[in-house]
Design a protein around this motif. Structure first.
Motif, PDB file in Angstrom:
ATOM      1  N   ARG A 233      42.542  -6.449  38.607  1.00 27.80           N
ATOM      2  CA  ARG A 233      43.144  -6.075  39.895  1.00 27.80           C
ATOM      3  C   ARG A 233      44.540  -5.485  39.669  1.00 27.80           C
ATOM      4  O   ARG A 233      44.901  -4.477  40.272  1.00 27.80           O
ATOM      5  CB  ARG A 233      43.201  -7.302  40.812  1.00 27.80           C
ATOM      6  CG  ARG A 233      43.475  -6.960  42.248  1.00 27.80           C
ATOM      7  CD  ARG A 233      43.224  -8.112  43.208  1.00 27.80           C
ATOM      8  NE  ARG A 233      43.956  -9.334  42.879  1.00 27.80           N
ATOM      9  CZ  ARG A 233      43.397 -10.446  42.411  1.00 27.80           C
ATOM     10  NH1 ARG A 233      42.104 -10.507  42.208  1.00 27.80           N
ATOM     11  NH2 ARG A 233      44.125 -11.511  42.142  1.00 27.80           N
ATOM     12  N   ASN A 234      45.308  -6.082  38.769  1.00 27.20           N
ATOM     13  CA  ASN A 234      46.629  -5.575  38.441  1.00 27.20           C
ATOM     14  C   ASN A 234      46.532  -4.168  37.846  1.00 27.20           C
ATOM     15  O   ASN A 234      47.282  -3.266  38.224  1.00 27.20           O
ATOM     16  CB  ASN A 234      47.327  -6.528  37.459  1.00 27.20           C
ATOM     17  CG  ASN A 234      48.727  -6.103  37.120  1.00 27.20           C
ATOM     18  OD1 ASN A 234      49.534  -5.820  38.000  1.00 27.20           O
ATOM     19  ND2 ASN A 234      49.031  -6.042  35.835  1.00 27.20           N
TER      20      ASN A 234
ATOM     21  N   ILE B 257      42.610  -2.070  28.009  1.00 29.78           N
ATOM     22  CA  ILE B 257      43.012  -1.260  29.165  1.00 29.78           C
ATOM     23  C   ILE B 257      44.533  -1.151  29.234  1.00 29.78           C
ATOM     24  O   ILE B 257      45.085  -0.066  29.453  1.00 29.78           O
ATOM     25  CB  ILE B 257      42.430  -1.823  30.467  1.00 29.78           C
ATOM     26  CG1 ILE B 257      40.894  -1.720  30.433  1.00 29.78           C
ATOM     27  CG2 ILE B 257      42.989  -1.094  31.689  1.00 29.78           C
ATOM     28  CD1 ILE B 257      40.188  -2.497  31.521  1.00 29.78           C
ATOM     29  N   TYR B 258      45.242  -2.247  29.009  1.00 27.75           N
ATOM     30  CA  TYR B 258      46.713  -2.172  28.985  1.00 27.75           C
ATOM     31  C   TYR B 258      47.176  -1.220  27.880  1.00 27.75           C
ATOM     32  O   TYR B 258      48.110  -0.436  28.071  1.00 27.75           O
ATOM     33  CB  TYR B 258      47.333  -3.555  28.773  1.00 27.75           C
ATOM     34  CG  TYR B 258      47.371  -4.431  30.008  1.00 27.75           C
ATOM     35  CD1 TYR B 258      47.992  -4.004  31.173  1.00 27.75           C
ATOM     36  CD2 TYR B 258      46.821  -5.700  29.997  1.00 27.75           C
ATOM     37  CE1 TYR B 258      48.048  -4.806  32.299  1.00 27.75           C
ATOM     38  CE2 TYR B 258      46.872  -6.519  31.114  1.00 27.75           C
ATOM     39  CZ  TYR B 258      47.481  -6.063  32.265  1.00 27.75           C
ATOM     40  OH  TYR B 258      47.540  -6.873  33.378  1.00 27.75           O
TER      41      TYR B 258
ATOM     42  N   ASN C 215      45.631  -1.566  40.466  1.00 30.79           N
ATOM     43  CA  ASN C 215      46.800  -1.287  41.316  1.00 30.79           C
ATOM     44  C   ASN C 215      47.842  -0.457  40.581  1.00 30.79           C
ATOM     45  O   ASN C 215      48.442   0.444  41.174  1.00 30.79           O
ATOM     46  CB  ASN C 215      47.412  -2.590  41.829  1.00 30.79           C
ATOM     47  CG  ASN C 215      46.649  -3.132  43.001  1.00 30.79           C
ATOM     48  OD1 ASN C 215      46.535  -2.479  44.022  1.00 30.79           O
ATOM     49  ND2 ASN C 215      46.094  -4.318  42.854  1.00 30.79           N
ATOM     50  N   ILE C 216      48.078  -0.751  39.316  1.00 32.36           N
ATOM     51  CA  ILE C 216      49.033   0.046  38.538  1.00 32.36           C
ATOM     52  C   ILE C 216      48.600   1.508  38.531  1.00 32.36           C
ATOM     53  O   ILE C 216      49.414   2.410  38.756  1.00 32.36           O
ATOM     54  CB  ILE C 216      49.158  -0.491  37.093  1.00 32.36           C
ATOM     55  CG1 ILE C 216      49.893  -1.829  37.067  1.00 32.36           C
ATOM     56  CG2 ILE C 216      49.875   0.522  36.203  1.00 32.36           C
ATOM     57  CD1 ILE C 216      49.869  -2.515  35.701  1.00 32.36           C
ATOM     58  N   PHE C 217      47.334   1.754  38.269  1.00 29.59           N
ATOM     59  CA  PHE C 217      46.837   3.128  38.195  1.00 29.59           C
ATOM     60  C   PHE C 217      47.066   3.876  39.511  1.00 29.59           C
ATOM     61  O   PHE C 217      47.646   4.965  39.525  1.00 29.59           O
ATOM     62  CB  PHE C 217      45.346   3.156  37.839  1.00 29.59           C
ATOM     63  CG  PHE C 217      44.776   4.545  37.848  1.00 29.59           C
ATOM     64  CD1 PHE C 217      44.906   5.358  36.734  1.00 29.59           C
ATOM     65  CD2 PHE C 217      44.142   5.057  38.969  1.00 29.59           C
ATOM     66  CE1 PHE C 217      44.397   6.647  36.741  1.00 29.59           C
ATOM     67  CE2 PHE C 217      43.629   6.340  38.989  1.00 29.59           C
ATOM     68  CZ  PHE C 217      43.759   7.142  37.865  1.00 29.59           C
ATOM     69  N   TRP C 218      46.595   3.313  40.619  1.00 34.49           N
ATOM     70  CA  TRP C 218      46.664   4.033  41.891  1.00 34.49           C
ATOM     71  C   TRP C 218      48.094   4.201  42.379  1.00 34.49           C
ATOM     72  O   TRP C 218      48.445   5.245  42.941  1.00 34.49           O
ATOM     73  CB  TRP C 218      45.798   3.346  42.941  1.00 34.49           C
ATOM     74  CG  TRP C 218      44.348   3.547  42.652  1.00 34.49           C
ATOM     75  CD1 TRP C 218      43.449   2.592  42.280  1.00 34.49           C
ATOM     76  CD2 TRP C 218      43.631   4.784  42.666  1.00 34.49           C
ATOM     77  NE1 TRP C 218      42.221   3.163  42.065  1.00 34.49           N
ATOM     78  CE2 TRP C 218      42.303   4.504  42.297  1.00 34.49           C
ATOM     79  CE3 TRP C 218      43.981   6.097  42.956  1.00 34.49           C
ATOM     80  CZ2 TRP C 218      41.330   5.502  42.206  1.00 34.49           C
ATOM     81  CZ3 TRP C 218      43.003   7.085  42.870  1.00 34.49           C
ATOM     82  CH2 TRP C 218      41.698   6.782  42.500  1.00 34.49           C
TER      83      TRP C 218
ATOM     84  N   VAL D 215      41.214   2.827  34.020  1.00 33.94           N
ATOM     85  CA  VAL D 215      40.903   2.364  35.375  1.00 33.94           C
ATOM     86  C   VAL D 215      39.390   2.328  35.601  1.00 33.94           C
ATOM     87  O   VAL D 215      38.883   1.432  36.283  1.00 33.94           O
ATOM     88  CB  VAL D 215      41.630   3.196  36.464  1.00 33.94           C
ATOM     89  CG1 VAL D 215      40.978   4.531  36.717  1.00 33.94           C
ATOM     90  CG2 VAL D 215      41.718   2.406  37.760  1.00 33.94           C
ATOM     91  N   VAL D 216      38.658   3.259  35.000  1.00 32.60           N
ATOM     92  CA  VAL D 216      37.194   3.207  35.096  1.00 32.60           C
ATOM     93  C   VAL D 216      36.691   1.937  34.421  1.00 32.60           C
ATOM     94  O   VAL D 216      35.815   1.237  34.951  1.00 32.60           O
ATOM     95  CB  VAL D 216      36.557   4.476  34.473  1.00 32.60           C
ATOM     96  CG1 VAL D 216      35.058   4.307  34.303  1.00 32.60           C
ATOM     97  CG2 VAL D 216      36.874   5.696  35.329  1.00 32.60           C
ATOM     98  N   MET D 217      37.254   1.603  33.254  1.00 30.45           N
ATOM     99  CA  MET D 217      36.862   0.371  32.565  1.00 30.45           C
ATOM    100  C   MET D 217      37.174  -0.859  33.415  1.00 30.45           C
ATOM    101  O   MET D 217      36.393  -1.805  33.461  1.00 30.45           O
ATOM    102  CB  MET D 217      37.569   0.276  31.206  1.00 30.45           C
ATOM    103  CG  MET D 217      37.061   1.256  30.186  1.00 30.45           C
ATOM    104  SD  MET D 217      38.021   1.231  28.651  1.00 30.45           S
ATOM    105  CE  MET D 217      37.684  -0.417  28.063  1.00 30.45           C
ATOM    106  N   ALA D 218      38.327  -0.847  34.093  1.00 27.77           N
ATOM    107  CA  ALA D 218      38.704  -1.987  34.939  1.00 27.77           C
ATOM    108  C   ALA D 218      37.732  -2.121  36.113  1.00 27.77           C
ATOM    109  O   ALA D 218      37.314  -3.231  36.456  1.00 27.77           O
ATOM    110  CB  ALA D 218      40.135  -1.823  35.442  1.00 27.77           C
ATOM    111  N   TYR D 219      37.367  -1.001  36.732  1.00 22.85           N
ATOM    112  CA  TYR D 219      36.400  -1.057  37.831  1.00 22.85           C
ATOM    113  C   TYR D 219      35.041  -1.548  37.342  1.00 22.85           C
ATOM    114  O   TYR D 219      34.379  -2.338  38.017  1.00 22.85           O
ATOM    115  CB  TYR D 219      36.239   0.311  38.504  1.00 22.85           C
ATOM    116  CG  TYR D 219      37.250   0.570  39.588  1.00 22.85           C
ATOM    117  CD1 TYR D 219      37.271  -0.184  40.756  1.00 22.85           C
ATOM    118  CD2 TYR D 219      38.188   1.591  39.471  1.00 22.85           C
ATOM    119  CE1 TYR D 219      38.188   0.056  41.761  1.00 22.85           C
ATOM    120  CE2 TYR D 219      39.110   1.850  40.470  1.00 22.85           C
ATOM    121  CZ  TYR D 219      39.104   1.076  41.611  1.00 22.85           C
ATOM    122  OH  TYR D 219      40.016   1.314  42.605  1.00 22.85           O
TER     123      TYR D 219
END
Length: 119
Positions: A58-59, A20-21, A62-65, A39-43
Motif C-alpha cells: 500500500r505504501n 520494489i523499493y 501510494n508513493i508511485f501515484w 508498482v505493477v509488482m505491488a498491485y
C-alpha cells in the motif's frame, strides 16, 4: 523456519517488497520505467502476503501515484520556475518515503500512515 531471501519475486514475500523499493530507488536513473515495473509488482502482490507485506505494498502504490502527480504538477509549473523547486522537493519526499519504508520493512514493522501526503 528459514528466513526469506533479501530479494525475491514471490508476491507474498518480504523479498518482493524489498525488490520494489530497490526498483523505486534506481528508477530516477532510468526515467521512472523501473518505478512502473515496481508498482505493477505491488498491485500483483496485493492480497498475497501477510499484514506487514500488505502495508508495504500500500505504501509503495501510494508513493508511485503521488510522485507521478508531483511530477506532472512540477512539469506544468516549470514555466514559472517554481516547478523546478517543487520537483526537487518531490524528489526528496520520494527518497525519504522509500528509505523509511525500507527501514520499516527490514525491522519487520508497518509503515506508519502509508497514505500520508507528507513524510
Amino acid at each position: 523456519m528459514a528466513e526469506s531471501p533479501l530479494i525475491s519475486i514471490d508476491p507474498g514475500s518480504r523479498g518482493n517488497a524489498n525488490l520494489i523499493y530497490f526498483l523505486y530507488i534506481v528508477a530516477p536513473v532510468f526515467f521512472q520505467l523501473l518505478a512502473l515495473v515496481g508498482v505493477v509488482m505491488a498491485y500483483l502482490g496485493k492480497g498475497k502476503g501477510d499484514a506487514l507485506i500488505e502495508n508495504h505494498y500500500r505504501n509503495q502504490i501510494n508513493i508511485f501515484w503521488k510522485m507521478l502527480l508531483y511530477c506532472v504538477v512540477s512539469a506544468l509549473l516549470t514555466f514559472i520556475v517554481i516547478g523546478v523547486l517543487l520537483f526537487l522537493a518531490a524528489l526528496v519526499w520520494y527518497i525519504v518515503r522509500i528509505v523509511k519504508g525500507l527501514q520499516a520493512l527490514s525491522a519487520g514493522e508497518l509503515v506508519e500512515n502509508p497514505e500520508s501526503w507528507l513524510l
